[in-house]
Design a protein around this motif. Structure first.
Motif, short mmCIF file in Angstrom:
data_model
loop_
_atom_site.label_atom_id
_atom_site.label_comp_id
_atom_site.label_asym_id
_atom_site.label_seq_id
_atom_site.Cartn_x
_atom_site.Cartn_y
_atom_site.Cartn_z
N GLU A 139 -6.75 16.11 -3.61
CA GLU A 139 -7.29 14.78 -3.87
C GLU A 139 -6.33 13.70 -3.40
O GLU A 139 -5.12 13.82 -3.58
N SER A 140 -6.89 12.65 -2.84
CA SER A 140 -6.10 11.47 -2.46
C SER A 140 -5.76 10.67 -3.71
O SER A 140 -6.58 10.55 -4.61
N ARG A 141 -4.58 10.10 -3.73
CA ARG A 141 -4.18 9.26 -4.86
C ARG A 141 -4.79 7.87 -4.79
O ARG A 141 -5.06 7.26 -5.81
N VAL A 142 -4.91 7.35 -3.59
CA VAL A 142 -5.42 5.98 -3.43
C VAL A 142 -6.56 5.98 -2.43
O VAL A 142 -6.72 6.89 -1.63
N GLY A 143 -7.37 4.93 -2.50
CA GLY A 143 -8.46 4.76 -1.55
C GLY A 143 -9.75 5.36 -2.03
O GLY A 143 -9.79 6.16 -2.96
N TYR A 144 -10.81 4.96 -1.38
CA TYR A 144 -12.14 5.44 -1.74
C TYR A 144 -12.47 6.73 -1.00
O TYR A 144 -12.78 7.74 -1.61
N SER A 145 -12.39 6.71 0.31
CA SER A 145 -12.72 7.88 1.11
C SER A 145 -11.45 8.43 1.77
O SER A 145 -10.54 7.68 2.09
N ILE B 101 1.57 20.43 -4.86
CA ILE B 101 2.19 20.09 -3.59
C ILE B 101 1.79 18.66 -3.24
O ILE B 101 0.61 18.31 -3.33
N GLU B 102 2.74 17.84 -2.86
CA GLU B 102 2.44 16.49 -2.39
C GLU B 102 2.43 16.54 -0.86
O GLU B 102 3.39 17.00 -0.24
N CYS B 103 1.34 16.06 -0.29
CA CYS B 103 1.18 16.01 1.17
C CYS B 103 1.17 14.54 1.58
O CYS B 103 0.26 13.79 1.19
N THR B 104 2.17 14.14 2.34
CA THR B 104 2.34 12.74 2.72
C THR B 104 1.91 12.54 4.17
O THR B 104 2.37 13.27 5.06
N SER B 105 1.05 11.53 4.40
CA SER B 105 0.59 11.25 5.76
C SER B 105 1.72 10.63 6.58
O SER B 105 2.60 9.95 6.03
N LYS B 106 1.68 10.84 7.88
CA LYS B 106 2.77 10.39 8.75
C LYS B 106 2.85 8.87 8.87
O LYS B 106 3.91 8.30 8.75
N ILE B 107 1.74 8.23 9.11
CA ILE B 107 1.79 6.81 9.45
C ILE B 107 1.87 5.91 8.23
O ILE B 107 2.81 5.15 8.05
N MET B 108 0.89 5.99 7.35
CA MET B 108 0.83 5.08 6.20
C MET B 108 1.58 5.61 4.98
O MET B 108 1.71 4.92 3.98
N ARG B 109 2.05 6.88 5.04
CA ARG B 109 2.80 7.49 3.95
C ARG B 109 1.99 7.63 2.67
O ARG B 109 2.53 7.63 1.57
N LEU C 203 1.84 23.28 5.53
CA LEU C 203 0.91 22.19 5.80
C LEU C 203 1.69 20.93 6.16
O LEU C 203 2.79 20.71 5.65
N PRO C 204 1.12 20.07 7.01
CA PRO C 204 1.82 18.85 7.41
C PRO C 204 2.17 17.96 6.21
O PRO C 204 1.35 17.71 5.34
N GLY C 205 3.43 17.52 6.16
CA GLY C 205 3.88 16.58 5.13
C GLY C 205 4.00 17.16 3.74
O GLY C 205 4.12 16.42 2.77
N ALA C 206 3.97 18.49 3.61
CA ALA C 206 3.94 19.13 2.29
C ALA C 206 5.33 19.31 1.70
O ALA C 206 6.28 19.68 2.39
N LYS C 207 5.42 19.04 0.38
CA LYS C 207 6.63 19.35 -0.38
C LYS C 207 6.21 19.68 -1.81
O LYS C 207 5.24 19.13 -2.33
N LEU D 298 0.83 -1.21 0.00
CA LEU D 298 0.00 0.00 0.00
C LEU D 298 0.86 1.25 0.00
O LEU D 298 0.58 2.22 -0.69
N THR D 299 1.90 1.24 0.79
CA THR D 299 2.79 2.40 0.85
C THR D 299 3.46 2.63 -0.49
O THR D 299 3.54 3.75 -0.98
N ALA D 300 3.92 1.58 -1.13
CA ALA D 300 4.59 1.71 -2.43
C ALA D 300 3.64 2.26 -3.48
O ALA D 300 4.05 3.03 -4.35
#
Length: 142
Positions: free
Chosen positions: A113-119, A86-94, A71-75, A14-16
């Motif tokens: 928008e999220s790249r993966v997942g439904y919600s 801007i890509e915003c990466t979550s801390k735990i699941m990346r 913003l958190p995780g922003a680059k 999932l992370t990859a």
């Protein structure tokens, strides 16, 4: 032991999947899809719609980028004339979400928008509203 190995494999997979998009077209003018993992100033549907971001005379793409990078995780992934992704990466699941910003006239088009997942469980709306607060604090939007 097998369960732990399987769980580790799934989590790594999932992370990859959520990493490293090197090319992406500008989607700031596009409405969101039908999954509840996106918000946009260009979408007219209530659950996807963001209120307009009206820029001030002090606003420019560099100042907007500086605010967004708080913003958190922003680059910054892409920066072109009048446009930033801007890509915003979550801390735990990346997981990586894409925050796209484009100056068009007196408006800042915003799409998250999220790249993966439904919600996204409201993460993109929260991010957009955090961005609004940062831009207002810097007098970049009205």
């Amino acid at each position: 032991m097998k369960k732990a190995a399987l769980l580790s494999t799934v989590l790594l997979g999932l992370t990859a999947c959520s990493q490293g998009v090197t090319t992406m077209t500008d989607r700031t003018s596009s409405p969101c899809g039908d999954k509840p993992n996106c918000v946009s100033t260009q979408d007219n549907r209530e659950k996807y719609q963001l209120a307009p971001f009206t820029i001030t005379n002090d606003a420019n793409i560099d100042a907007i980028e500086n605010a967004a990078l708080q913003l958190p995780g922003a680059k910054t992934a892409v920066k072109e004339e009048g446009y930033i992704r801007i890509e915003c990466t979550s801390k735990i699941m990346r997981f990586v979400d894409d925050l796209e910003l484009k100056i068009e006239g007196e408006q800042l088009l915003v799409r998250s928008e999220s790249r993966v997942g439904y919600s996204d469980f409201g993460v993109n709306r929260k991010r957009a509203e955090q961005l609004r607060e940062l831009l207002q604090a810097d007098n970049l939007i009205q």
